[in-house]
Design a protein around this motif. Structure first.
Motif, mmCIF file in Angstrom:
data_model
loop_
_atom_site.group_PDB
_atom_site.id
_atom_site.type_symbol
_atom_site.label_atom_id
_atom_site.label_comp_id
_atom_site.label_asym_id
_atom_site.label_seq_id
_atom_site.Cartn_x
_atom_site.Cartn_y
_atom_site.Cartn_z
ATOM 1 N N PHE A 17 80.909 -9.492 52.926
ATOM 2 C CA PHE A 17 80.340 -9.350 51.608
ATOM 3 C C PHE A 17 80.270 -10.670 50.874
ATOM 4 C CE2 PHE A 17 84.714 -8.780 51.694
ATOM 5 C CZ PHE A 17 85.314 -8.581 50.479
ATOM 6 N N ALA A 18 79.433 -10.663 49.841
ATOM 7 C CA ALA A 18 79.083 -11.901 49.143
ATOM 8 C C ALA A 18 79.658 -11.917 47.742
ATOM 9 C CB ALA A 18 77.565 -12.038 49.069
ATOM 10 N N ASN A 36 64.901 -8.962 37.018
ATOM 11 C CA ASN A 36 64.073 -10.168 36.877
ATOM 12 C C ASN A 36 64.311 -10.832 35.527
ATOM 13 O OD1 ASN A 36 62.301 -12.075 37.828
ATOM 14 N ND2 ASN A 36 60.464 -10.907 37.355
ATOM 15 N N ASP A 37 65.585 -10.965 35.163
ATOM 16 C CA ASP A 37 65.965 -11.544 33.883
ATOM 17 C C ASP A 37 65.558 -13.013 33.831
ATOM 18 O OD1 ASP A 37 67.224 -12.530 31.628
ATOM 19 O OD2 ASP A 37 69.057 -11.362 31.932
ATOM 20 N N PRO A 38 64.753 -13.444 32.832
ATOM 21 C CA PRO A 38 64.332 -14.846 32.720
ATOM 22 C C PRO A 38 65.498 -15.819 32.576
ATOM 23 C CG PRO A 38 62.998 -13.447 31.303
ATOM 24 C CD PRO A 38 64.130 -12.600 31.801
ATOM 25 N N ALA A 39 66.659 -15.323 32.118
ATOM 26 C CA ALA A 39 67.815 -16.198 31.924
ATOM 27 C C ALA A 39 68.449 -16.609 33.241
ATOM 28 C CB ALA A 39 68.857 -15.504 31.048
ATOM 29 N N LEU A 40 68.190 -15.856 34.295
ATOM 30 C CA LEU A 40 68.795 -16.161 35.594
ATOM 31 C C LEU A 40 67.866 -17.086 36.381
ATOM 32 C CD1 LEU A 40 71.075 -15.676 37.611
ATOM 33 C CD2 LEU A 40 69.785 -13.738 38.496
ATOM 34 N N THR A 41 68.155 -18.378 36.338
ATOM 35 C CA THR A 41 67.326 -19.357 37.045
ATOM 36 C C THR A 41 68.063 -20.011 38.194
ATOM 37 O OG1 THR A 41 67.974 -21.115 35.511
ATOM 38 C CG2 THR A 41 65.967 -19.868 34.988
ATOM 39 N N GLU A 42 69.380 -19.861 38.250
ATOM 40 C CA GLU A 42 70.178 -20.466 39.314
ATOM 41 C C GLU A 42 71.173 -19.456 39.851
ATOM 42 O OE1 GLU A 42 73.763 -23.694 39.521
ATOM 43 O OE2 GLU A 42 71.921 -24.360 38.536
ATOM 44 N N LEU A 43 71.315 -19.404 41.171
ATOM 45 C CA LEU A 43 72.186 -18.418 41.798
ATOM 46 C C LEU A 43 72.979 -19.059 42.921
ATOM 47 C CD1 LEU A 43 72.825 -15.341 41.735
ATOM 48 C CD2 LEU A 43 71.092 -15.066 43.521
ATOM 49 N N ASN A 44 74.309 -18.864 42.891
ATOM 50 C CA ASN A 44 75.191 -19.353 43.946
ATOM 51 C C ASN A 44 75.743 -18.155 44.700
ATOM 52 O OD1 ASN A 44 75.450 -22.333 43.110
ATOM 53 N ND2 ASN A 44 75.955 -21.228 41.236
ATOM 54 N N VAL A 45 75.461 -18.061 45.977
ATOM 55 C CA VAL A 45 75.924 -16.931 46.773
ATOM 56 C C VAL A 45 76.817 -17.452 47.889
ATOM 57 C CG1 VAL A 45 75.275 -14.964 48.182
ATOM 58 C CG2 VAL A 45 73.825 -15.651 46.277
ATOM 59 N N ARG A 46 78.074 -17.017 47.871
ATOM 60 C CA ARG A 46 79.048 -17.446 48.863
ATOM 61 C C ARG A 46 79.392 -16.269 49.787
ATOM 62 N NH1 ARG A 46 84.319 -20.664 47.999
ATOM 63 N NH2 ARG A 46 83.413 -21.049 45.973
ATOM 64 N N PHE A 47 79.284 -16.480 51.067
ATOM 65 C CA PHE A 47 79.711 -15.483 52.042
ATOM 66 C C PHE A 47 81.042 -15.925 52.641
ATOM 67 C CE2 PHE A 47 75.270 -14.576 51.728
ATOM 68 C CZ PHE A 47 75.151 -13.217 51.975
ATOM 69 N N GLY A 48 81.991 -14.978 52.731
ATOM 70 C CA GLY A 48 83.282 -15.326 53.293
ATOM 71 C C GLY A 48 84.017 -14.106 53.798
ATOM 72 N N ARG A 49 85.291 -14.297 54.120
ATOM 73 C CA ARG A 49 86.086 -13.225 54.722
ATOM 74 C C ARG A 49 87.154 -12.738 53.745
ATOM 75 N NH1 ARG A 49 87.858 -14.929 60.635
ATOM 76 N NH2 ARG A 49 88.146 -12.675 60.738
ATOM 77 N N TYR A 50 86.741 -12.509 52.501
ATOM 78 C CA TYR A 50 87.691 -12.133 51.469
ATOM 79 C C TYR A 50 87.728 -10.616 51.316
ATOM 80 C CZ TYR A 50 86.642 -16.951 50.661
ATOM 81 O OH TYR A 50 86.426 -18.276 50.855
ATOM 82 N N GLN A 51 88.923 -10.095 51.073
ATOM 83 C CA GLN A 51 89.107 -8.651 50.999
ATOM 84 C C GLN A 51 89.718 -8.279 49.651
ATOM 85 O OE1 GLN A 51 88.139 -6.643 53.791
ATOM 86 N NE2 GLN A 51 87.222 -8.645 54.083
ATOM 87 N N PHE A 52 89.152 -7.270 49.004
ATOM 88 C CA PHE A 52 89.642 -6.818 47.710
ATOM 89 C C PHE A 52 89.649 -5.292 47.668
ATOM 90 C CE2 PHE A 52 87.751 -10.914 47.156
ATOM 91 C CZ PHE A 52 88.623 -11.572 46.311
ATOM 92 N N TYR A 66 75.773 -20.248 50.975
ATOM 93 C CA TYR A 66 76.717 -20.930 51.840
ATOM 94 C C TYR A 66 77.819 -20.008 52.340
ATOM 95 C CZ TYR A 66 78.950 -21.624 47.230
ATOM 96 O OH TYR A 66 79.460 -21.447 45.974
ATOM 97 N N TYR A 67 78.355 -20.394 53.468
ATOM 98 C CA TYR A 67 79.462 -19.691 54.114
ATOM 99 C C TYR A 67 80.738 -20.472 53.882
ATOM 100 C CZ TYR A 67 82.658 -18.424 57.889
ATOM 101 O OH TYR A 67 83.773 -18.073 58.611
ATOM 102 N N ASP A 68 81.762 -19.798 53.390
ATOM 103 C CA ASP A 68 83.044 -20.431 53.127
ATOM 104 C C ASP A 68 84.052 -19.894 54.131
ATOM 105 O OD1 ASP A 68 85.469 -21.325 52.156
ATOM 106 O OD2 ASP A 68 84.812 -21.235 50.073
ATOM 107 N N ASN A 69 84.515 -20.747 55.034
ATOM 108 C CA ASN A 69 85.450 -20.296 56.075
ATOM 109 C C ASN A 69 86.885 -20.687 55.763
ATOM 110 O OD1 ASN A 69 85.376 -23.022 56.436
ATOM 111 N ND2 ASN A 69 84.906 -22.973 58.623
ATOM 112 N N ASP A 70 87.140 -21.073 54.500
ATOM 113 C CA ASP A 70 88.487 -21.489 54.150
ATOM 114 C C ASP A 70 89.470 -20.332 54.327
ATOM 115 O OD1 ASP A 70 90.777 -22.484 53.063
ATOM 116 O OD2 ASP A 70 89.826 -23.437 51.356
ATOM 117 N N GLY A 71 89.256 -19.274 53.535
ATOM 118 C CA GLY A 71 90.059 -18.077 53.710
ATOM 119 C C GLY A 71 91.513 -18.225 53.292
ATOM 120 N N ASP A 72 91.852 -19.275 52.537
ATOM 121 C CA ASP A 72 93.238 -19.499 52.156
ATOM 122 C C ASP A 72 93.563 -18.971 50.768
ATOM 123 O OD1 ASP A 72 93.260 -22.734 53.758
ATOM 124 O OD2 ASP A 72 93.884 -20.773 54.527
#
Length: 385
Positions: free
Chosen positions: A6-7, A53-69, A96-102
């Motif tokens: 999940f992202a 399609n909110d005009p205020a949202l012009t930048e998006l950062n999506v991180r994929f990783g192995r985090y559990q909640f 981007y994919y984050d493999n830190d997992g710490d």
């Protein structure tokens, strides 16, 4: 419980300050982005912005990783990202994919339930398929060491894409990406391209294919190959690209690359023919020997600078393979020339007092040089001045 990849949407990276974020983004300071803490899963507010399609949202950062909640969500099954394909206001996307997992949180599930790498790769591929129909994004940064084929439809068909950053991808994807760039319908929109840290086996050969795929991108102004493997074939491909009659390339970043003498000679031939190059970066790292140019390479570069009427900025920090005698030879080649260099960064190099005298003589008659970088800690008799 079945593992789910999940992202997370977030406004930054754990541990980075505001300056780091701006360096990573490189985007418009006035642009707005989703502003959520890293540990928050996708919530209703952010998804409404995206899907409405909110005009205020012009930048998006999506991180994929192995985090559990405990409160995690399966974005794929809920079609959370349906809106990204038809969004008309989103301009910048960092994927981007984050493999830190710490990271550890009180509500984190057991690591045994973490998704596998294959599941994360599949999730990123699914996201890219949602992305395929988007035509508003102008800046895409992709840092994922997985198969790139799902991303090719977006690259080939988004006529508004201006900036493309691809980092640390597997070399098997290079030919797929090269084919996608060659097949791109609108070659006039792309202004900057980065292929960073391509260091896998046979990467030099793959990099040459990527560089060759940029032929026809005559509005390309910036090219960043930092941290990659620049062998003979890639150097030839880069020379051919630079020498194209309609090429507008102004900035070339070859930092953190070991550039052998043969490759330097090939590149110098291309630089000498360019009528647009303004900025070159051959810098290495302070604690790493081997990056940058050697003595013969720095001499070849000096001959280019002595005659170029366009190259105004040169970064030669930490070129540790160049000896003190080599630097003297470099400066002597510039003496009595009509170089137009305005900025010269020589930090971290072994330049002796003799080199300092040669440097002074080289630019004594120049009214162009206005920025010269020589760190104070070099002013000693052992390492330099």
């Amino acid at each position: 419980m079945e593992a789910e990849a999940f992202a997370f949407i977030n406004d930054g990276v754990e541990g980075e300050d505001e300056d780091d974020r701006e360096d990573r983004a490189g985007g418009d300071e006035d642009s707005e982005s989703v502003d959520y803490e890293f540990e928050n899963c996708l919530d209703a507010a952010s998804l409404l912005q995206l899907n409405n399609n909110d005009p205020a949202l012009t930048e998006l950062n999506v991180r994929f990783g192995r985090y559990q909640f405990a409160n995690r969500v399966d974005w794929k099954s809920e079609n959370y990202f349906d809106g990204i394909g038809n969004n008309t206001h989103l301009k910048t996307l960092y994927l981007y994919y984050d493999n830190d997992g710490d990271y550890e949180y009180e509500d984190a599930d057991s690591d045994d339930d973490s998704p596998t790498i294959d599941e994360i790769s599949q999730a990123i591929g699914d996201f890219c398929r949602y992305l395929a129909t988007n035509r508003s994004i102008e800046h895409l940064s992709y840092t994922c060491p997985f198969e790139m084929e799902p991303l090719t439809v977006f690259i080939e068909n988004n006529d508004n894409l201006r900036h493309l950053v691809i980092t640390e991808f597997i070399t098997d994807s290079s030919l797929i990406l090269a084919s996608s760039l060659s097949n791109r319908k609108n070659k006039s929109s792309l202004e900057s391209v980065s292929f960073r840290n391509i260091l896998c086996e046979m990467s030099c050969e793959f990099l040459s294919e990527l560089i060759a795929s940029l032929g026809g991108y005559h509005n390309l102004v910036q090219l960043d190959l930092s941290g990659s493997c620049l062998g003979r074939e890639a150097s030839i491909a880069l020379r051919r690209l630079i020498k194209q009659p309609n090429m507008k390339l102004e900035e070339l970043n070859l930092s953190n690359i070991p550039i052998h003498n043969e490759c330097a000679a090939i590149l110098a031939d291309g630089f000498a023919k360019s009528k647009t190059l303004k900025k070159l970066n051959f810098s290495g790292q302070d604690s790493v020997v081997g990056f940058g140019l050697g003595v013969e390479g720095i001499i070849a570069l000096a001959d280019v600078l002595a005659n170029s009427v366009t190259i105004k900025s040169v970064d030669l920090r930490n070129n540790h393979l160049v000896t003190s005698i080599g630097w003297c030879r470099f400066f002597h080649r510039l003496r009595n020339s009509e170089t137009v260099v305005e900025e010269l960064n020589l930090g971290g190099n072994t330049i002796t007092y003799e080199g300092a005298a040669a440097l002074t003589a080289a630019f004594s008659n120049s009214d162009k040089l206005n920025t010269l970088v020589l760190p104070v800690d070099q002013l000693n008799s052992t390492r330099g001045w």
